[in-house]
Structures are given as C-alpha cells and as structure tokens.
Design an enzyme around this catalytic site. Structure first.
Site, PDB file in Angstrom:
ATOM      1  N   SER A 261       1.194  -7.481  -0.493  1.00 23.13           N
ATOM      2  CA  SER A 261       1.757  -8.532   0.407  1.00 23.13           C
ATOM      3  C   SER A 261       1.008  -9.660   0.850  1.00 23.13           C
ATOM      4  CB  SER A 261       2.390  -7.794   1.545  1.00 23.13           C
ATOM      5  OG  SER A 261       1.521  -7.947   2.682  1.00 23.13           O
TER       6      SER A 261
ATOM      7  N   THR B 294       0.848  -1.200   0.087  1.00 26.15           N
ATOM      8  CA  THR B 294       0.134   0.043   0.026  1.00 26.15           C
ATOM      9  C   THR B 294       0.943   1.094  -0.032  1.00 26.15           C
ATOM     10  OG1 THR B 294      -2.029  -1.070   1.049  1.00 26.15           O
ATOM     11  CG2 THR B 294      -1.731   1.349   1.336  1.00 26.15           C
TER      12      THR B 294
HETATM   13  C1  SIN Z   1      -1.389  -2.928   2.771  1.00 28.93           C
HETATM   14  O1  SIN Z   1      -0.174  -2.877   2.455  1.00 28.93           O
HETATM   15  O2  SIN Z   1      -1.852  -2.338   3.868  1.00 28.93           O
HETATM   16  C2  SIN Z   1      -2.244  -4.009   2.406  1.00 28.93           C
HETATM   17  C3  SIN Z   1      -2.208  -4.586   1.151  1.00 28.93           C
HETATM   18  C4  SIN Z   1      -0.606  -5.272   1.281  1.00 28.93           C
HETATM   19  O3  SIN Z   1      -0.468  -6.137   2.232  1.00 28.93           O
HETATM   20  O4  SIN Z   1       0.019  -4.986   0.348  1.00 28.93           O
END
Ligand code: SIN
Length: 331
Positions: A61, A14
């Site tokens: 992730s 994110t």
């Molecule tokens: C995030 O990064 O907050 C959610 C999505 C991810 O884990 O890539």
C-alpha cells in the site's frame, strides 16, 4: 441453508505478504499471495459465507496512488450494484489503509457495508494476524448493524470509521485507533457490538475523474520557510494542505505567503500537523477573509483526499468548505 454472499476485493499488502521464515515479521514482501490463496487459509470463510473473490490490484500500500483508487472504486461499485452481494470486504496494506478507507467513505454512496482490513504481520508469520482480521471483517460486513455506516475498518477486533481511523504504531497488531472519535464497535468471533448509532458523512456525487488534480501537503516546523510551498506551486499544485503548528500556525512570513495563494488560484486548507484537536476558523490566519479552508480535526492526509475529490468534481473553495462542514457535522 442459503449463505450470505460477500464480495472480497484484494489489493495486496501485508495480509498477503510472505517472509523467508515464520519467525520473521517485519522483513518480508507484501502482496506475495493472491487474495484467493489467503482465503484458502481460513476454511471457515467459505463454510460461513458465499465468497466472491476479485483482485483488481496487487501491491504494497505504500505504492498505492490515487490512480489505483479508480480501479478499486470500479470493483467496489460492481459489488454494490450486484443485488446478491450483502457486504464488501477490501483487503489492503496498512501503510495507506486509512487513506483508501477515507477515499471509499467519501466516494461510495451505498447502504451496503464496506469493510477495509489488513494485517500487521505477514501471512507466513507465526503471529500472523491476517486470518483473524479477515474473519472479523467478514463478520462485520455480514452484520445488518454495519449498514448505513459508510466504509469501516476492522483491525485487531476493533471497528473504526474509515474517516477517523489512523495507523498509530509501526509494528504492533494493535496499531489502529480513531483519535478523539474512538472506535465505532468491536468484533469477537461472530459477535459484533456497536458503540454508536449508524450514520455517515455525505459522499461526493461520484463521476470517475479523467485525471486527478495535484494536491500537496506542506508540513510546518520551527524555522520552516516557503521553499516547499513554492516548489508545489511550480509543480502545478491546485491545492495545498497546510499542516501547521498548534492551531495550524506558522512563522509570520510563511503565513503571508499562504494567505496569498488562493488569490493565485491555489486552494489552501489549514489543519494541524501531528496532533489532534479541531483547528478553528477564527485565528490570525483569517481563513474566511483569504479564502482558506479550515479542516477542523481532519488530519493532513485526509484533508488532501477531500480536496482531491472536491477539485476533481469541479467544486470551488466554498463548496469544499461546505462539504467539510457537513462531513464534520455527521461525525
Ligand atoms: C502493511 O501492510 O502492514 C505494510 C505494507 C503495506 O502497507 O502494504
């Protein structure tokens, strides 16, 4: 003036996410921007530090698999072996951030600071937390007091041990906490405050595995039966993390099945499902008698990483239990 060199390693998430509008903070595409582009949004980074950017991965992730950790490990080791690099920052999605941080904490043996950082809001949001988190992560990676602490996580001004940190909220910027252990420090602007002396858990004697063993997690609940356990064994699990009720308990018949697994060549580790507290070795499970590992306060997904690393490095049950004990002793 010579600037300190930091290696920034991008993996997506994110912190590099983009939404359709600045007012949108939960419906977006992670890993939309390169780390180089994210760095460009924080001009102070290159003013303060000599920044080297690499991008071995670019994904959300929730798509990270143990195979990806091998690419990340190689990128981190390149920075570890570069004498110019003073500290390492890994940008990562927050969903499995604590798993990657645990993996690095237990597999990279270096005095250099390694800091994993993410964001709860995409880079395009009005309330994006990524820029401040990234600046904070670099402040920590550049701090001499961060040396010898293994892999750290910096989120929302808090510094956590990669081993104990956990995501505890689905959307708040104050999403990360270290249950029972607490944060190891705080960072505000370039001021870093430590709450405890440096120290770290022992790492595995790393050799890049050619394949990962299969290690699954079986979560107990009222009325659980052995269906999932049998499916994991049939799928070739070499290890099963038993995430039990209370002090890692289960219905009696389920317990008997778990107790039979080590004799069938499937290593089992006991830990608690969603609650905190140290699961004890002395219980109706008779762990020592059945060759079951006891994981104390480690949560299931982190016990799985210990088992993955241990089994991939040829460790047997007693050796992995001894490693768990040393990890817990180091705190
Ligand atoms: C995030 O990064 O907050 C959610 C999505 C991810 O884990 O890539």
């Amino acid at each position: 003036m010579t600037k300190l060199q930091l290696a920034l390693i991008g993996t997506g998430g994110t912190i590099a996410g983009a939404a359709s509008a600045a007012s949108v903070s939960t419906d977006y595409k992670p890993a939309s921007l390169s780390l180089a582009a994210v760095v460009d949004t924080v001009p102070e980074l290159r003013q303060r530090y000599d920044i080297e950017v690499s991008q071995p991965l670019q994904l959300a992730s929730y798509d990270v698999r143990p195979e990806h950790w091998l690419d990340l490990h190689a990128a981190v080791m390149q920075a570890v072996h570069n004498p110019q690099v003073a500290g390492i920052v890994v940008t990562h999605g927050t969903d499995t951030l604590e798993e990657t941080a645990t993996f690095l904490h237990l597999s990279v043996d270096t005095h250099k600071p390694i800091v994993v950082v993410g964001a709860m809001r995409p880079a395009t949001a009005y309330s994006a937390d990524g820029p401040a988190n990234l600046l904070d992560a670099c402040s920590v990676a550049a701090c001499p007091g961060a040396q010898g602490r293994g892999t750290l996580v910096v989120m929302n001004g808090r510094i956590h041990s990669g081993l104990w940190v956990a995501k505890r909220h689905v959307s708040s910027v104050e999403a990360f906490d270290s249950p029972l252990a607490g944060a190891v420090g705080e960072v505000a602007d370039q001021s870093v405050q430590w709450f405890r002396a440096a120290g770290r858990a022992p790492t595995v004697a790393w050799k890049t595995p050619s394949t990962w063993p299969r290690v699954d997690i079986a979560v107990a609940y009222a009325g659980v039966d052995e269906t999932a356990l049998r499916a994991f064994v049939a799928a070739g699990a070499q290890g099963i993390v038993h995430a039990g009720l209370g002090n890692a308990n289960t219905p009696t018949a389920y317990r008997a099945f778990i107790q039979s697994l080590p004799a069938q060549g499937v290593l089992v580790a006991r830990c608690a499902r969603f609650i905190t507290g140290s699961v004890t070795r002395a219980s109706v499970y008779a762990d020592a008698q059945h060759g079951i590992l006891t994981a104390g306060p480690l949560p299931p997904h982190k016990v799985r990483i210990v088992m993955l690393l241990g089994l991939a490095h040829g460790m047997d049950g007693p050796a992995i239990q001894s490693w768990i004990d040393q990890i817990l002793l180091a705190g």
